[in-house]
Write a protein that holds these residues in place. Structure first.
Motif, PDB file in Angstrom:
ATOM      1  N   ASP A 183       0.858  -1.184  -0.155  1.00  0.00           N
ATOM      2  CA  ASP A 183       0.035   0.161  -0.046  1.00  0.00           C
ATOM      3  C   ASP A 183       1.049   1.131   0.056  1.00  0.00           C
ATOM      4  OD1 ASP A 183      -2.651   0.719  -0.279  1.00  0.00           O
ATOM      5  OD2 ASP A 183      -3.243  -0.441   1.782  1.00  0.00           O
ATOM      6  N   LYS A 206      -9.156  -2.595  -0.864  1.00  0.00           N
ATOM      7  CA  LYS A 206      -8.106  -2.093  -0.068  1.00  0.00           C
ATOM      8  C   LYS A 206      -8.088  -2.407   1.376  1.00  0.00           C
ATOM      9  CE  LYS A 206      -5.766   2.592  -0.238  1.00  0.00           C
ATOM     10  NZ  LYS A 206      -4.672   2.151  -1.229  1.00  0.00           N
ATOM     11  N   GLU A 225      -5.283  -4.336   3.552  1.00  0.00           N
ATOM     12  CA  GLU A 225      -4.669  -3.679   4.815  1.00  0.00           C
ATOM     13  C   GLU A 225      -4.570  -4.458   6.095  1.00  0.00           C
ATOM     14  OE1 GLU A 225      -2.858  -0.390   7.257  1.00  0.00           O
ATOM     15  OE2 GLU A 225      -3.013  -0.680   4.960  1.00  0.00           O
ATOM     16  N   THR A 262      -1.137   0.963   7.707  1.00  0.00           N
ATOM     17  CA  THR A 262      -1.090   2.201   7.093  1.00  0.00           C
ATOM     18  C   THR A 262      -2.367   3.156   7.503  1.00  0.00           C
ATOM     19  OG1 THR A 262      -0.118   0.962   5.231  1.00  0.00           O
ATOM     20  CG2 THR A 262      -1.289   3.091   4.620  1.00  0.00           C
ATOM     21  N   TYR A 263      -3.429   2.288   7.849  1.00  0.00           N
ATOM     22  CA  TYR A 263      -4.783   3.096   8.372  1.00  0.00           C
ATOM     23  C   TYR A 263      -4.818   2.746   9.724  1.00  0.00           C
ATOM     24  CZ  TYR A 263      -5.386   4.110   3.580  1.00  0.00           C
ATOM     25  OH  TYR A 263      -5.189   4.582   2.075  1.00  0.00           O
ATOM     26  N   GLN A 295      -7.442  -0.996  13.549  1.00  0.00           N
ATOM     27  CA  GLN A 295      -6.615  -2.007  13.011  1.00  0.00           C
ATOM     28  C   GLN A 295      -5.459  -2.549  14.280  1.00  0.00           C
ATOM     29  OE1 GLN A 295      -3.324  -3.158   9.609  1.00  0.00           O
ATOM     30  NE2 GLN A 295      -4.257  -1.007   9.597  1.00  0.00           N
TER      31      GLN A 295
END
Length: 451
Positions: A26, A80, A84, A91-92, A319
């Motif tokens: 990503d 996405k 992830e 990343t998120y 996450q």
């Protein structure tokens, strides 16, 4: 037995997710610019667009926490998100997860449990959240893994003015056969299609309404021994009905239209009826909508069952790999709060308040007045939808209404939806589409058969 098999399948899904969804890397969503304190991945829907607009002025101003949003159409957002979370890339920090993803992600340890945050946050008022949504976001371990931003059922929307003009009456609790007959009679009135339905491929696109039709027509994807049943008479009849209704009285180019496309057509006055999510009513009744005040709302059409609507939520999950979990909870606590609903009501308008997640919203006179045309049906859909564990006539070994609660459904459902979209487009027959889909479904459940 059912859930233990799901856990085994989820573990296998972890290894396969990146390959199936075409890659694991990503890029930095900030594009190399100074990073925000929180990064949020979400579906690009009106409610979240409103959230984004209000974030800096209110959340960041109050907490000092900056937020960078990546908003994508549903299919792309889901792909996405799967990449992830499967890789725990970090990343998120927060993503808009659904009732489908939460149990799978939780079983794999991809989501951070929220119980300790909820317990420490007395102002959040967890008891106000609809119990059925809370249950759908709770893992097998009994822990809560996401908070609903908004919830939705499904209902039938129709143009009262066109029905009156054509001398037609909408039953308050219609069957699909009645809907088809009405579509035939009203098709072409003032240039409107008889009905607009999702045709775009995607397990969260055309299969969401199709599965409710399958359930109420008596079909099921699998019998109790995990044998695929997509070529059974009830399944064929349901899909054949849906495809025929779209091809004869639906919108042109239906195979290319998902929820946002048919919503646009309905608002533009190009559909006499639409069966879809209760959350769309706020856009239909928006101040700028050409059809505001012209629309009636009734329960989801059924056939062999007493009710047939789906139960769904877009919810906020953290996450597990996030390094900013405390800040992430502050964001979730704000975005899913009664106070945020009040903020939207005051600054944007009460019809834009994210609904279907908190019981207290339906006690507010301001919301009742603004949503007078549909809030009763919306509340009923949120509290009395079809049972996710038993939504149809035939017994089944999986949970879910508009989806199957197994990890394989993300790939299987998309593949089947593509076959059905091809039938909607006239590129193959429904029988051909379901013959191919039967083979796909049989192969996808091979690990569940034989003990």
């Amino acid at each position: 037995m059912k859930r233990s098999r799901l856990i085994q399948a989820a573990v296998a899904f972890t290894a396969a997710a990146c390959l199936v969804l075409a890659g694991c890397g990503d890029t930095d969503p900030t594009g190399g610019e100074e990073q925000a304190d929180l990064r949020v991945l979400a579906t690009d829907v009106p409610q979240i667009q409103t959230l984004k607009k209000l974030t800096k002025k209110h959340f960041t101003a109050e907490t000092g926490i900056t937020v960078d949003y990546t908003l994508l159409p549903e299919n792309q957002a889901r792909e996405k998100m799967n990449r992830e979370f499967a890789t725990q890339a970090g990343t998120y920090d927060v993503a808009s997860v659904s009732a489908y993803e939460v149990p799978i992600y939780a079983d794999n340890g991809w989501l951070a449990p929220l119980d300790s945050y909820v317990k420490a946050d007395e102002d959040f008022d967890q008891a106000d959240v609809f119990p059925n949504l809370e249950s759908s976001l709770t893992g097998e371990d009994g822990k809560l893994y996401a908070e609903p931003f908004y919830g939705e059922g499904s209902f039938l929307m129709y143009r009262k003015d066109l029905f009156h003009k054509n001398g037609l009456t909408m039953p308050p609790d219609p069957t699909w056969k009645q809907v088809a007959a009405l579509a035939a009679q009203i098709d072409g009135s003032e240039g409107a299609s008889g009905i607009c339905l999702r045709g775009l491929p995607g397990w969260g696109q055309n299969l969401a309404p199709i599965n409710t039709v399958v359930n109420t027509f008596g079909g099921t994807w699998y019998d109790m021994d995990w044998n695929a049943r997509l070529t059974a008479p009830e399944f064929r009849k349901a899909v054949g009905f849906y495809v025929d209704l779209l091809r004869t009285h639906g919108q042109p180019g239906a195979e290319r239209m998902g929820v946002l496309e048919i919503l646009d057509r309905f608002v533009e006055g190009k559909c006499a009826m639409m069966y879809d999510a209760t959350s769309l009513a706020s856009s239909i009744e928006a101040y700028s909508s050409p059809v505001k005040g012209k629309v009636g709302y009734v329960s989801a059409p059924h056939e062999r069952t007493d009710k047939a609507g789906w139960l769904w939520t877009w919810a906020w999950g953290i996450q597990q790999a996030s390094e900013h979990k405390d800040a992430a909870w502050e964001f979730i606590s704000w975005a899913s709060s009664k106070e945020f609903q009040e903020l939207v009501g005051q600054e944007v308008g009460w019809i834009s308040a994210p609904a279907g997640n908190r019981m207290s919203l339906y006690e507010k006179p301001e919301y009742r007045q603004a949503a007078g045309a549909w809030y009763r049906q919306e509340f009923t859909a949120a509290t009395d939808s079809a049972d996710p564990k038993d939504p149809g006539v035939a017994p089944r070994p999986y949970d879910g209404i508009g989806f199957l609660g197994i990890p394989e459904f993300a790939v299987l459902g998309t593949a089947v939806s593509e076959q059905i979209a091809a039938a909607i487009a006239g590129q193959q027959s429904v029988d051909a589409a379901l013959d191919k889909s039967q083979d796909l479904a049989q192969a996808a459940a091979a690990k569940y058969r034989g003990g």
